[in-house]
Design a protein around this motif. Structure first.
Motif, PDB file in Angstrom:
ATOM      1  N   ALA A  38       0.835  -1.202   0.000  1.00 19.17           N
ATOM      2  CA  ALA A  38       0.000   0.000   0.000  1.00 19.17           C
ATOM      3  C   ALA A  38       0.870   1.253   0.000  1.00 19.17           C
ATOM      4  O   ALA A  38       0.532   2.266  -0.645  1.00 19.17           O
ATOM      5  N   ALA A  39       1.993   1.203   0.712  1.00 19.73           N
ATOM      6  CA  ALA A  39       2.915   2.344   0.719  1.00 19.73           C
ATOM      7  C   ALA A  39       3.489   2.581  -0.677  1.00 19.73           C
ATOM      8  O   ALA A  39       3.673   3.732  -1.100  1.00 19.73           O
ATOM      9  N   VAL A  40       3.759   1.504  -1.407  1.00 16.97           N
ATOM     10  CA  VAL A  40       4.239   1.633  -2.783  1.00 16.97           C
ATOM     11  C   VAL A  40       3.167   2.273  -3.662  1.00 16.97           C
ATOM     12  O   VAL A  40       3.455   3.146  -4.492  1.00 16.97           O
ATOM     13  N   GLY A  41       1.900   1.850  -3.468  1.00 15.13           N
ATOM     14  CA  GLY A  41       0.815   2.458  -4.233  1.00 15.13           C
ATOM     15  C   GLY A  41       0.679   3.937  -3.938  1.00 15.13           C
ATOM     16  O   GLY A  41       0.463   4.754  -4.851  1.00 15.13           O
ATOM     17  N   ALA A  42       0.817   4.300  -2.657  1.00 15.50           N
ATOM     18  CA  ALA A  42       0.715   5.713  -2.278  1.00 15.50           C
ATOM     19  C   ALA A  42       1.868   6.521  -2.870  1.00 15.50           C
ATOM     20  O   ALA A  42       1.669   7.647  -3.358  1.00 15.50           O
ATOM     21  N   ALA A  43       3.072   5.952  -2.821  1.00 14.30           N
ATOM     22  CA  ALA A  43       4.229   6.652  -3.396  1.00 14.30           C
ATOM     23  C   ALA A  43       4.069   6.818  -4.905  1.00 14.30           C
ATOM     24  O   ALA A  43       4.474   7.839  -5.474  1.00 14.30           O
ATOM     25  N   SER A  44       3.452   5.828  -5.549  1.00 16.47           N
ATOM     26  CA  SER A  44       3.201   5.920  -6.989  1.00 16.47           C
ATOM     27  C   SER A  44       2.262   7.083  -7.300  1.00 16.47           C
ATOM     28  O   SER A  44       2.471   7.838  -8.260  1.00 16.47           O
ATOM     29  N   LYS A  47       3.980  10.412  -7.057  1.00 10.70           N
ATOM     30  CA  LYS A  47       4.860  10.702  -8.184  1.00 10.70           C
ATOM     31  C   LYS A  47       4.091  10.924  -9.486  1.00 10.70           C
ATOM     32  O   LYS A  47       4.686  11.096 -10.550  1.00 10.70           O
ATOM     33  N   GLY A  48       2.763  10.866  -9.421  1.00  8.02           N
ATOM     34  CA  GLY A  48       1.957  11.170 -10.588  1.00  8.02           C
ATOM     35  C   GLY A  48       1.590   9.981 -11.453  1.00  8.02           C
ATOM     36  O   GLY A  48       1.034  10.166 -12.545  1.00  8.02           O
ATOM     37  N   LEU A  49       1.861   8.770 -11.009  1.00  5.90           N
ATOM     38  CA  LEU A  49       1.474   7.596 -11.790  1.00  5.90           C
ATOM     39  C   LEU A  49      -0.028   7.361 -11.655  1.00  5.90           C
ATOM     40  O   LEU A  49      -0.604   7.567 -10.583  1.00  5.90           O
ATOM     41  N   THR A  50      -0.660   6.956 -12.725  1.00 12.13           N
ATOM     42  CA  THR A  50      -2.076   6.607 -12.666  1.00 12.13           C
ATOM     43  C   THR A  50      -2.229   5.272 -11.941  1.00 12.13           C
ATOM     44  O   THR A  50      -1.240   4.548 -11.720  1.00 12.13           O
ATOM     45  N   LEU A  51      -3.472   4.929 -11.598  1.00 13.47           N
ATOM     46  CA  LEU A  51      -3.720   3.654 -10.926  1.00 13.47           C
ATOM     47  C   LEU A  51      -3.267   2.489 -11.792  1.00 13.47           C
ATOM     48  O   LEU A  51      -2.634   1.544 -11.307  1.00 13.47           O
ATOM     49  N   GLY A  52      -3.575   2.557 -13.087  1.00 15.74           N
ATOM     50  CA  GLY A  52      -3.168   1.483 -13.986  1.00 15.74           C
ATOM     51  C   GLY A  52      -1.647   1.351 -14.062  1.00 15.74           C
ATOM     52  O   GLY A  52      -1.112   0.235 -14.070  1.00 15.74           O
ATOM     53  N   ILE A 161      -3.548  -1.072  -5.041  1.00  9.43           N
ATOM     54  CA  ILE A 161      -4.751  -0.304  -5.392  1.00  9.43           C
ATOM     55  C   ILE A 161      -5.231   0.561  -4.222  1.00  9.43           C
ATOM     56  O   ILE A 161      -5.372   1.786  -4.382  1.00  9.43           O
ATOM     57  N   PRO A 162      -5.501  -0.006  -3.026  1.00 11.10           N
ATOM     58  CA  PRO A 162      -5.915   0.872  -1.918  1.00 11.10           C
ATOM     59  C   PRO A 162      -4.827   1.859  -1.522  1.00 11.10           C
ATOM     60  O   PRO A 162      -5.144   2.978  -1.082  1.00 11.10           O
ATOM     61  N   GLY A 163      -3.579   1.476  -1.659  1.00  4.84           N
ATOM     62  CA  GLY A 163      -2.498   2.411  -1.345  1.00  4.84           C
ATOM     63  C   GLY A 163      -2.530   3.617  -2.263  1.00  4.84           C
ATOM     64  O   GLY A 163      -2.351   4.751  -1.822  1.00  4.84           O
TER      65      GLY A 163
END
Length: 241
Positions: A38-44, A47-52, A161-163
């Motif tokens: 989840a922390a990786v998802g939040a960091a993504s 940095k402006g990455l979309t969910l996909g 995803i939840p991150g």
């Protein structure tokens, strides 16, 4: 005159039941993996990455700590020097997998190549400990290692995803001591492997060298020096068991 008889190593099975067992043994690792992913998802998201893009990155990279580190070093503008820095840092962090793979070779090299290669593609600290512990206790089914790796791979990808949705709440795992969840879980599960005297001696050596390196050298080289020191110590103490 008869030719000397040579026996081939016994093949190692890789069964569906073993893969299910590997997934079951992975359950104690889930809290740490869920939070870290989840922390990786939040960091993504930061940095402006979309969910996909974030999900695709977690699925295709699947690199745990080095993936989070790469996101923290993510430059606003990509250049050759920025890309080189990312490659060097993440390679240094992931070099430990060379040692992990080497230690698993005597067991997994006797299994079906396709399944073993798939399992090694998902090699992490978690399924390394699970597989090593299972094999040290006499288990032979390589499906345990493969199943643990695939299960954790899926969980890691989905937890991104939840991150990503939580955004800034989890961008800094140290803020909530989340960065300690995985190392503590890993250490607790590794204790069962310390059955030989060389194991009990090698780990303090590895820890001491890693701490000294961390104090003297910036970056993440303490992971490499600690791993190499522990391996050398285990080899040096082998004849004393």
């Amino acid at each position: 005159m008869h030719a000397p008889h040579t026996s081939s190593p016994r093949p190692v099975p890789c069964t569906l039941a073993g893969m299910v067992e590997g997934a079951r043994l992975s359950v104690p690792m889930l809290p740490g993996v869920l939070v870290f992913a989840a922390a990786v998802g939040a960091a993504s998201a930061e940095k402006g990455l979309t969910l996909g893009q974030a999900v695709l990155m977690s699925f295709s990279v699947y690199a745990g700590a080095s993936q989070l580190l790469a996101l923290q070093l993510w430059p606003e503008v990509f250049s050759l020097s920025a890309i080189a820095a990312l490659v060097v840092v993440t390679t240094a962090v992931n070099l430990r997998f060379l040692l992990m793979g080497a230690s698993l070779q005597p067991w997994l090299s006797r299994g079906p190549a396709g399944a073993i290669h798939l399992g090694l593609a998902g090699l992490t600290d978690a399924n390394f400990v699970i597989g090593s512990r299972y094999h040290a206790e006499g288990g032979q089914d390589a499906g345990v290692f493969v199943g643990a790796g695939l299960f954790m791979w899926i969980i890691w990808t989905l937890a991104t995803i939840p991150g990503h949705a939580l955004g800034h709440l989890l961008t800094d795992p140290k803020r909530f001591a989340i960065d300690m969840v995985m190392p503590l879980t890993f250490t607790a599960m590794s204790v069962g492997l310390f059955r030989l005297r060389r194991d009990r001696l090698a780990w303090p050596v590895a820890a001491a060298i890693a701490v000294v390196t961390a104090q003297l050298v910036s970056g993440y080289w303490f992971i490499i020096t600690g791993a190499i020191a522990g391996s050398l110590a285990a080899g040096a103490f082998r004849d004393r068991d």
